[in-house]
Design a protein around this motif. Structure first.
Motif, PDB file in Angstrom:
ATOM      1  N   VAL A  91       0.858  -1.180   0.000  1.00 49.10           N
ATOM      2  CA  VAL A  91       0.000   0.000   0.000  1.00 49.10           C
ATOM      3  C   VAL A  91       0.895   1.230   0.000  1.00 49.10           C
ATOM      4  O   VAL A  91       1.816   1.351   0.813  1.00 49.10           O
ATOM      5  CB  VAL A  91      -0.935   0.026   1.222  1.00 49.10           C
ATOM      6  N   GLN A  92       0.597   2.152  -0.893  1.00 49.00           N
ATOM      7  CA  GLN A  92       1.358   3.402  -0.950  1.00 49.00           C
ATOM      8  C   GLN A  92       0.423   4.584  -0.854  1.00 49.00           C
ATOM      9  O   GLN A  92      -0.649   4.583  -1.473  1.00 49.00           O
ATOM     10  CB  GLN A  92       2.148   3.484  -2.252  1.00 49.00           C
ATOM     11  N   LEU A  93       0.838   5.572  -0.079  1.00 49.35           N
ATOM     12  CA  LEU A  93       0.105   6.818   0.051  1.00 49.35           C
ATOM     13  C   LEU A  93       1.045   7.951  -0.357  1.00 49.35           C
ATOM     14  O   LEU A  93       2.132   8.082   0.212  1.00 49.35           O
ATOM     15  CB  LEU A  93      -0.354   7.039   1.487  1.00 49.35           C
ATOM     16  N   VAL A  94       0.615   8.759  -1.299  1.00 45.72           N
ATOM     17  CA  VAL A  94       1.442   9.867  -1.765  1.00 45.72           C
ATOM     18  C   VAL A  94       0.670  11.161  -1.550  1.00 45.72           C
ATOM     19  O   VAL A  94      -0.399  11.357  -2.132  1.00 45.72           O
ATOM     20  CB  VAL A  94       1.813   9.703  -3.250  1.00 45.72           C
ATOM     21  N   GLU A  95       1.255  12.028  -0.710  1.00 50.28           N
ATOM     22  CA  GLU A  95       0.609  13.290  -0.365  1.00 50.28           C
ATOM     23  C   GLU A  95       1.185  14.431  -1.205  1.00 50.28           C
ATOM     24  O   GLU A  95       2.345  14.378  -1.631  1.00 50.28           O
ATOM     25  CB  GLU A  95       0.829  13.607   1.113  1.00 50.28           C
ATOM     26  N   SER A  96       0.386  15.445  -1.363  1.00 47.51           N
ATOM     27  CA  SER A  96       0.835  16.665  -2.025  1.00 47.51           C
ATOM     28  C   SER A  96       0.009  17.824  -1.519  1.00 47.51           C
ATOM     29  O   SER A  96      -1.054  17.627  -0.906  1.00 47.51           O
ATOM     30  CB  SER A  96       0.721  16.535  -3.537  1.00 47.51           C
ATOM     31  N   GLY A  97       0.501  19.029  -1.769  1.00 44.40           N
ATOM     32  CA  GLY A  97      -0.290  20.215  -1.484  1.00 44.40           C
ATOM     33  C   GLY A  97       0.149  21.042  -0.303  1.00 44.40           C
ATOM     34  O   GLY A  97      -0.418  22.100  -0.040  1.00 44.40           O
ATOM     35  N   GLY A  98       1.151  20.603   0.439  1.00 38.79           N
ATOM     36  CA  GLY A  98       1.618  21.419   1.552  1.00 38.79           C
ATOM     37  C   GLY A  98       2.368  22.641   1.048  1.00 38.79           C
ATOM     38  O   GLY A  98       2.585  22.816  -0.149  1.00 38.79           O
ATOM     39  N   GLY A  99       2.770  23.501   1.991  1.00 35.94           N
ATOM     40  CA  GLY A  99       3.522  24.680   1.613  1.00 35.94           C
ATOM     41  C   GLY A  99       3.455  25.750   2.664  1.00 35.94           C
ATOM     42  O   GLY A  99       3.072  25.505   3.812  1.00 35.94           O
ATOM     43  N   LEU A 100       3.841  26.952   2.248  1.00 36.60           N
ATOM     44  CA  LEU A 100       3.864  28.115   3.123  1.00 36.60           C
ATOM     45  C   LEU A 100       2.717  29.050   2.750  1.00 36.60           C
ATOM     46  O   LEU A 100       2.529  29.362   1.562  1.00 36.60           O
ATOM     47  CB  LEU A 100       5.201  28.845   2.975  1.00 36.60           C
ATOM     48  N   VAL A 101       1.974  29.486   3.747  1.00 35.62           N
ATOM     49  CA  VAL A 101       0.843  30.367   3.506  1.00 35.62           C
ATOM     50  C   VAL A 101       0.742  31.358   4.666  1.00 35.62           C
ATOM     51  O   VAL A 101       1.166  31.064   5.781  1.00 35.62           O
ATOM     52  CB  VAL A 101      -0.463  29.549   3.345  1.00 35.62           C
ATOM     53  N   GLN A 102       0.191  32.518   4.384  1.00 31.53           N
ATOM     54  CA  GLN A 102      -0.010  33.499   5.438  1.00 31.53           C
ATOM     55  C   GLN A 102      -1.227  33.154   6.271  1.00 31.53           C
ATOM     56  O   GLN A 102      -2.154  32.460   5.813  1.00 31.53           O
ATOM     57  CB  GLN A 102      -0.163  34.895   4.839  1.00 31.53           C
ATOM     58  N   SER A 103      -1.241  33.636   7.484  1.00 31.34           N
ATOM     59  CA  SER A 103      -2.387  33.444   8.367  1.00 31.34           C
ATOM     60  C   SER A 103      -3.663  33.929   7.675  1.00 31.34           C
ATOM     61  O   SER A 103      -3.677  35.002   7.063  1.00 31.34           O
ATOM     62  CB  SER A 103      -2.163  34.227   9.662  1.00 31.34           C
ATOM     63  N   GLY A 104      -4.706  33.111   7.762  1.00 33.02           N
ATOM     64  CA  GLY A 104      -5.958  33.417   7.083  1.00 33.02           C
ATOM     65  C   GLY A 104      -6.077  32.829   5.697  1.00 33.02           C
ATOM     66  O   GLY A 104      -7.157  32.868   5.091  1.00 33.02           O
ATOM     67  N   GLY A 105      -4.987  32.302   5.193  1.00 33.10           N
ATOM     68  CA  GLY A 105      -4.978  31.727   3.851  1.00 33.10           C
ATOM     69  C   GLY A 105      -5.498  30.305   3.808  1.00 33.10           C
ATOM     70  O   GLY A 105      -5.975  29.766   4.816  1.00 33.10           O
TER      71      GLY A 105
END
Length: 115
Positions: free
Chosen positions: A1-15
């Motif tokens: 079983v493999q799980l591949v995540e994406s979509g993290g990063g840096l964002v400002q408060s409220g974003g």
């Protein structure tokens, strides 16, 4: 079983950010899927999970801000995170569980919210 995540990063408060997790090698349709997060030195904690029947549970600290969803046709679970706060900064992990294959984790994706 493999799980591949994406979509993290840096964002400002409220974003906003949207995390995605694609699962392979399992029977996604019978699996409970979840998102957890962990800050170094702390225990990993549940953010939200969704059962095969699409019953959903949220941690109190994300209610009204985050939405978990799944697409069984794409073996994908997503976490839409709105109104992010600096205290949401953590590594976010995708989790898979079913009675056939047990529990598996993704590699984690960093979410950083600046004030």
């Amino acid at each position: 079983v493999q799980l591949v995540e994406s979509g993290g990063g840096l964002v400002q408060s409220g974003g906003s950010l949207r995390l995605s997790c694609v699962v392979s090698g399992s029977h996604f349709g019978i699996s409970t899927m979840g998102w957890f997060r962990q800050v170094p030195g702390n225990q990993r904690e549940l953010v939200a999970d969704i059962t095969k029947e699409s019953h959903i549970r949220y941690a109190d600290f994300v209610k009204g801000r985050f939405v978990i969803s799944r697409d069984n046709s794409k073996n994908t679970v997503e976490l839409q995170m709105d109104r992010l706060k600096p205290e949401d900064t953590a590594i976010y992990y995708c989790m898979h569980w079913n009675t056939l294959f047990g529990t598996y984790w993704g590699q984690g994706t960093q979410v950083t919210v600046s004030s």
